[in-house]
Scaffold this active site. Structure first.
Site, PDB file in Angstrom:
ATOM      1  N   CYS A  53      41.249 -18.042  29.153  1.00 33.49           N
ATOM      2  CA  CYS A  53      40.572 -19.244  29.680  1.00 33.49           C
ATOM      3  C   CYS A  53      39.980 -18.957  31.049  1.00 33.49           C
ATOM      4  O   CYS A  53      38.843 -19.325  31.347  1.00 33.49           O
ATOM      5  CB  CYS A  53      41.554 -20.414  29.801  1.00 33.49           C
ATOM      6  SG  CYS A  53      42.282 -20.937  28.241  1.00 33.49           S
ATOM      7  N   CYS A  91      46.417 -19.634  31.095  1.00 34.83           N
ATOM      8  CA  CYS A  91      45.812 -18.900  29.977  1.00 34.83           C
ATOM      9  C   CYS A  91      44.787 -17.893  30.497  1.00 34.83           C
ATOM     10  O   CYS A  91      43.756 -18.284  31.055  1.00 34.83           O
ATOM     11  CB  CYS A  91      45.181 -19.921  29.025  1.00 34.83           C
ATOM     12  SG  CYS A  91      43.860 -19.310  27.964  1.00 34.83           S
TER      13      CYS A  91
END
Ligand code: ZN
Length: 149
Positions: free
Chosen positions: A75, A72
């Site tokens: 993230c 991600c």
């Protein structure tokens, strides 16, 4: 007469043993009675299910959890900000990371639908949740603005 300081159960980042620490001594560099590791490192902890149970459900500190995954992008962008926030929010808060790929049971238990998601827990109860990446200052402000249960 001085009021006695409440004693908190603090889980060790190294061995996950529970340590009893007077609240007034949290900032004095306490170490684990079992493994002698510092109880606060200024860094987020990676938690699996056992670690989550110790820190989030049995410990007395509010725990700010970053639910994330390695693939991600947002993230990974937020990771250094979360590091900075850990250094600023300890020892009043514990900051932890749950890799929802490595520990899918925790993502499922808390119905994490998008990542990154930040969730603040106290005594095992979820108090607040925020989906989407934030900068360090916003993470710190968001955590401190929540009323602890
Ligand atoms: Zn320890």
């Amino acid at each position: 007469m001085t009021a006695s300081s409440p004693v908190l159960q603090i889980a060790c980042p190294g061995c996950h043993a529970l340590n009893r620490v007077p609240a007034a001594r949290l900032a004095d560099g306490p170490v684990c009675g079992r493994c002698k590791a510092p109880l606060f490192t200024g860094h987020p902890l990676a938690l699996d299910e056992a670690g989550f149970a110790r820190h989030v459900e049995q410990g007395d500190l509010p725990v700010l959890v970053d639910f994330w995954a390695p693939w991600c992008g947002p993230c990974r962008m937020m990771a250094p900000h979360f590091e900075t926030a850990a250094a600023r929010l300890e020892p009043a808060y514990r900051l932890a990371k749950v890799d929802t790929d490595a520990v899918p049971a925790l993502g499922a238990r808390y119905a994490i639908r998008s990542i990154p998601t930040l969730a603040l827990f106290h005594h095992g109860r979820e108090i607040a949740r925020h989906s989407g990446a934030m900068g360090a200052a916003d993470i710190e402000r968001w955590a401190r603005s929540q009323r602890l249960g």
